[in-house]
Enzyme design. Structure first.
Site, mmCIF file in Angstrom:
data_model
loop_
_atom_site.group_PDB
_atom_site.id
_atom_site.type_symbol
_atom_site.label_atom_id
_atom_site.label_comp_id
_atom_site.label_asym_id
_atom_site.label_seq_id
_atom_site.Cartn_x
_atom_site.Cartn_y
_atom_site.Cartn_z
ATOM 1 N N HIS A 44 0.786 -1.274 -0.011
ATOM 2 C CA HIS A 44 -0.149 0.091 0.107
ATOM 3 C C HIS A 44 0.814 1.191 -0.019
ATOM 4 O O HIS A 44 1.786 1.414 0.782
ATOM 5 C CB HIS A 44 -0.879 0.012 1.203
ATOM 6 C CG HIS A 44 -2.142 -0.948 1.103
ATOM 7 N ND1 HIS A 44 -2.390 -1.562 -0.025
ATOM 8 C CD2 HIS A 44 -3.236 -1.078 1.967
ATOM 9 C CE1 HIS A 44 -3.426 -2.543 -0.045
ATOM 10 N NE2 HIS A 44 -3.841 -2.068 1.298
ATOM 11 N N LYS B 119 -13.676 5.373 6.822
ATOM 12 C CA LYS B 119 -13.776 6.245 5.899
ATOM 13 C C LYS B 119 -15.535 6.446 5.518
ATOM 14 O O LYS B 119 -15.922 7.247 5.396
ATOM 15 C CB LYS B 119 -13.177 5.868 4.559
ATOM 16 C CG LYS B 119 -13.357 7.007 3.304
ATOM 17 C CD LYS B 119 -12.305 7.102 2.280
ATOM 18 C CE LYS B 119 -12.674 5.741 1.357
ATOM 19 N NZ LYS B 119 -13.608 5.911 0.491
#
Length: 899
Positions: A140, A567
């Protein structure tokens, strides 16, 4: 006993002075004076000696483009160096604490803790038998630094270590200081910003470096420390220590949203990792041959050893002759010569190579046993046992790879592949899909020809080809090399059965009896988490899946997504949902007599599930602690935790300490009893926090404000990782990946993903008749609540509304007034409530962390203000764009956090 010659203030001061000298010599005295002016003015404001930052802003406003670049480079380089000084200080504390016996969370403390609570050797061994810790390194893109820059920084770190730990003559000291100056000069002359996006192979090489150069060497030190502690606390040999660690990786195999992760890249990664680990074993075996020079007349080898030696000679007749001629009366050396050759031939066309790592392990264990029979226990402990631990941990793969892709890719590929058979897969409802897939998996004949993808679209062919290649990789590299398939955004039972079906068609699955994949659902959306029983219960009752699970030893791995759930729902609601669903998943697996292994998809930042790992492990609900635990290690967190051997060993020990204690807690209290009043408080607070968070994100103009008041557009073009920053290119919060979402708010010093909604949630509980004393009791006595509140506190402490205000000024006035004022009000309210609950006068009660922030803030401020100045410009030259990207990297280094 004095272990070190220096301390952190000296390192910080001398590195700062050295950088200043390099800046002046490489640029100009005028540039040095500009940087000094910014530094002193920023410090003056932070200390309260100046009422405003006007002096800093005025200096920045007067800078020409070239001087701006110098300023950005100076402060960015400063932070890179200061981070090394802080790393060195951490090493000092670890070494000194180890020497003094005062190191918290050590394996010694873990063993002592279990002993003090009445655990006998059998219980401790049962705990250790259950424990398996699987750090999983991902690619990532949260590592902002170039590989070249990181290499130079490791050289600086090595020089600091020499100055600190080695007794040097005056001449030796001068040589090291000269080398240090040379490295800093080279660092200054090296571009900080990547001119291209890294390739997937670059990311895989990065992960491989830490495993090969650090973890491979320190792993047996952790085992040795544990075994020593067990021997001290109990009788020697009272507790057998099983395998405790296994390292895994997504780098080179994670296809979710990354079109550049092709089968060719994955195969190259598997080949390279094998090419790395096998020579490491050969080197250790050669070194062992130098130790095991025992003459046959001085020892009596066992029948088991003799039989294994003769069998090995039969398999490698030519090499056996050479070994007998070279070591005529040295049976151990003869055996080691044959073992080296068998390792050499693992990937060779010649016969005689080890079929797998278990075969090498068996030879090493026979060798260790034989040494002990000949009263050479100390040799076995010092030289053979460490190699056994390495082979047991790293196998022939170095790190096992996990495959991952988005659930929709599988659905679409199956729909296309079944169309020629007259089956309209997409038209079926969930029950129809489950029935079809189950029947197809259980029947003997395949439906899809994985070798013929000519009639499929490129995307569908890519998916089918991957499964065909995976079958080949398992034959070539061993099933353990790539035995896990993770499904992102999994929301239905059919999404899991789709992967099982494709694996079956490729020959990876042959039921009943054989299944080459752990199929791992990644539950990250609220719908998926709330539907955990619907998803997993359906699978556990499914005939095909039941057979697959039995073939995998009855262990079901389930991944929890921290980043996207945060999120989607905000910090408090996401963490409460994850906690509740871990308990729920534990109940479901218990109902079906399935062993659960949770895979925690944690990021480096608080907003993405980060924070101290040992605290996080101990805060998990007892029901979910099976002993096996898997978690992602990402981006800059990998470098912070695993670049230095002392720190890497410390992290592994802390994980083991936490997991041993957590597993023992779960054995003592299988169901964690949480007062109903506390759960009600969290339900009320979490739902109110979620609604407030969603209300903010769904406010008209919020996306525009986010684009205007953060450097998101810069971050999307930073060339940090090989994967695109968004899923489809649409401009929406939902489409944006969690990393750039958090990264952008961190840059603007307004870290709302780490705390927004907490105040609203807590206040809703209080307004509903809740008591502040109840919240304080929850903080004192409930590890889950304490850990989450402490993590939110860290995010609050790193938030700086003085700086965030400057970014908010970049937004339209109407958006700023309507959105930013709302964010600021929530921040103030959260700080007030958190300090009230924790009964602290300030947010942070850790002096070292407070000093850390105070040391950094004055140096981050100029970078933030320069970044704001550049973001204000409607047009930037190529040079100014490079400077802007450099400010992003500088702030990331200063905050020690990206996304």
């Amino acid at each position: 006993m004095t272990l070190h010659a220096r301390e952190i203030n000296q390192d910080v001061r001398e590195l700062g002075e050295l950088l200043g000298d390099v800046l002046e010599s490489q640029s100009s005295t005028s540039a040095f004076e500009t940087v000094e002016q910014l530094r002193t003015d920023s410090i003056a404001y932070r200390r309260g000696d100046a009422e405003t930052r006007d002096a800093v802003r005025e200096t920045i406003a007067e800078l020409d483009p070239e001087r701006r670049d110098v300023v950005a480079r100076a402060f960015t380089t400063y932070f890179e160096l200061i981070n090394l000084a802080e790393e060195r200080q951490r090493v000092r504390q670890i070494r000194q604490g180890s020497q003094d016996g005062t190191l918290d969370d050590s394996v010694e403390q873990a063993v002592e803790n279990l002993s003090n609570r009445g655990a006998d050797p059998e219980t401790v061994e049962a705990v250790l038998d259950d424990v398996l810790i699987q750090p999983t390194f991902t690619a990532h893109p949260t590592e902002a630094r170039r590989k070249t820059v990181k290499a130079k920084l490791r050289a600086v770190a090595s020089d600091l270590e020499t100055l600190d730990e080695v007794r040097l003559t005056d001449d030796e000291q001068r040589h090291v200081e000269r080398d240090l100056a040379a490295e800093v000069t080279s660092l200054w002359q090296t571009p900080q910003v990547r001119d291209r996006r890294p390739e997937v192979t670059d990311e895989a090489l990065n992960v491989q470096w830490y495993i090969e150069n650090v973890l491979f060497d320190v792993i047996d030190d952790v085992y040795e420390a544990l075994e020593s502690a067990l021997a001290d606390e109990y009788d020697p040999d009272a507790v057998d220590v099983s395998k405790l660690y296994e390292f895994r990786s997504w780098a080179g195999s994670d296809r979710d949203g990354n079109p550049y992760v092709t089968p060719e890249v994955t195969e190259e990664t598997l080949e390279r990792q094998r090419e790395v680990v096998l020579p490491l074993y050969r080197d250790r075996l050669k070194a062992l041959s130098g130790v095991l020079s025992q003459d046959a007349s001085n020892i009596e080898t066992s029948g088991a050893f003799d039989e294994r030696l003769e069998d090995h000679k039969q398999r490698l007749a030519g090499v056996a002759v050479e070994a007998e001629e070279r070591y005529p009366d040295e049976p151990y050396r003869q055996k080691l010569k044959l073992m080296r050759e068998s390792v050499l031939r693992v990937a060779d066309v010649r016969s005689g190579g080890y079929e797998n790592a278990d075969a090498l392990l068996a030879d090493l264990r026979i060798l260790a046993d034989d040494l002990r029979r000949n009263d050479a226990d100390v040799i076995a402990e010092a030289h053979v046992d460490p190699l056994i631990r390495k082979v047991d941990t790293f196998g022939f793969t170095l790190a096992s790879l996990d495959l991952r892709d988005h659930r929709q890719k599988h659905t679409d590929a199956i729909d296309e592949a079944l169309e020629p058979e007259g089956i309209d897969y997409k038209a079926k409802d969930e029950a129809g899909r489950v029935e079809l897939l189950t029947d197809a998996i259980l029947q003997d004949e395949p439906i899809v020809d994985v070798d013929d993808t000519d009639e499929l679209s490129d995307e569908a062919a890519r998916v089918v080809r991957l499964f065909r290649k995976a079958a080949e990789w398992q034959k070539e590299f061993g099933v353990n090399a790539i035995d896990t398939y993770c499904i992102s955004w999994c929301e239905e039972p059919s999404h899991v059965l789709e992967v099982l079906f494709l694996a079956d068609q490729a020959g990876i699955v042959d039921l009943p009896g054989y299944c080459g994949f752990d199929v791992v659902p990644l539950l990250e959306s609220k719908y998926a988490l709330d539907g955990a029983r619907r998803i997993m219960g359906t699978l556990f009752e499914n005939e095909a899946y039941e057979q697959a699970l039995e073939a995998r030893g009855g262990v079901q791995e389930i991944m929890l997504g921290y980043s996207d759930s945060n999120k989607e729902n905000g910090f408090l609601a996401a963490n409460w949902s994850l906690y509740r669903n871990q308990k729920r998943l534990a109940a479901i697996t218990d109902d079906f007599d399935v062993d659960m292994r949770l895979f925690h998809g944690r990021g480096g930042s608080i907003s993405r599930g980060g924070g101290p790992m040992n605290d996080a492990m101990l805060a998990l609900p007892n029901e979910s602690v099976s002993g096996q635990i898997k978690f992602t290690e990402q981006g800059e967190s990998i470098a912070e935790k695993y670049a230095n051997p002392n720190i890497a060993e410390r992290n592994l020990e802390q994980m083991l300490d936490a997991q041993m204690r957590a597993r023992f807690n779960a054995m003592e209290e299988p169901v964690e009893e949480v007062p109903a009043e506390w759960e009600t408080a969290m339900e009320t607070a979490a739902e109110a926090a979620r609604l407030e968070y969603r209300s903010l994100l769904e406010t008209d103009g919020f996306v525009d404000f986010f684009e205007q008041a953060t450097p998101i557009t810069v971050i999307e073009n930073l060339n940090m990782g090989s994967r695109p920053a968004s899923r489809s290119g649409d401009r929406s919060v939902e489409d944006l990946r969690a990393i750039p979402w958090v990264f952008s708010w961190t840059q603007a010093r307004c870290i709302i993903p780490g705390w927004y909604g907490v105040a609203t949630g807590v206040q809703a509980y209080l307004d509903d008749g809740g008591e502040m004393e109840t919240l304080r009791e929850m903080y004192r006595e409930w590890p889950f609540f304490r850990t989450k509140l402490d993590n939110a506190t860290l995010a609050l402490a790193r938030t700086d509304f003085d700086i965030a205000d400057q970014y908010a000024d970049l937004a339209d006035d109407e958006l700023r007034e309507r959105i930013f004022s709302r964010i600021e009000a929530e921040y103030d309210h959260t700080v007030d409530l958190v300090t009230t609950i924790t009964e602290r006068e300030e947010l942070l009660d850790r002096e070292w962390l407070r000093e850390n922030l105070e040391r950094r803030n004055p140096y981050v401020d100029p970078l933030n203000l320069l970044q704001v100045r550049l973001l204000q410009q409607s047009h930037l030259t190529e040079s100014e764009q490079r400077t802007l990207r450099l400010t992003v990297q500088g702030v990331a280094a200063g905050m020690k956090n990206t996304g």
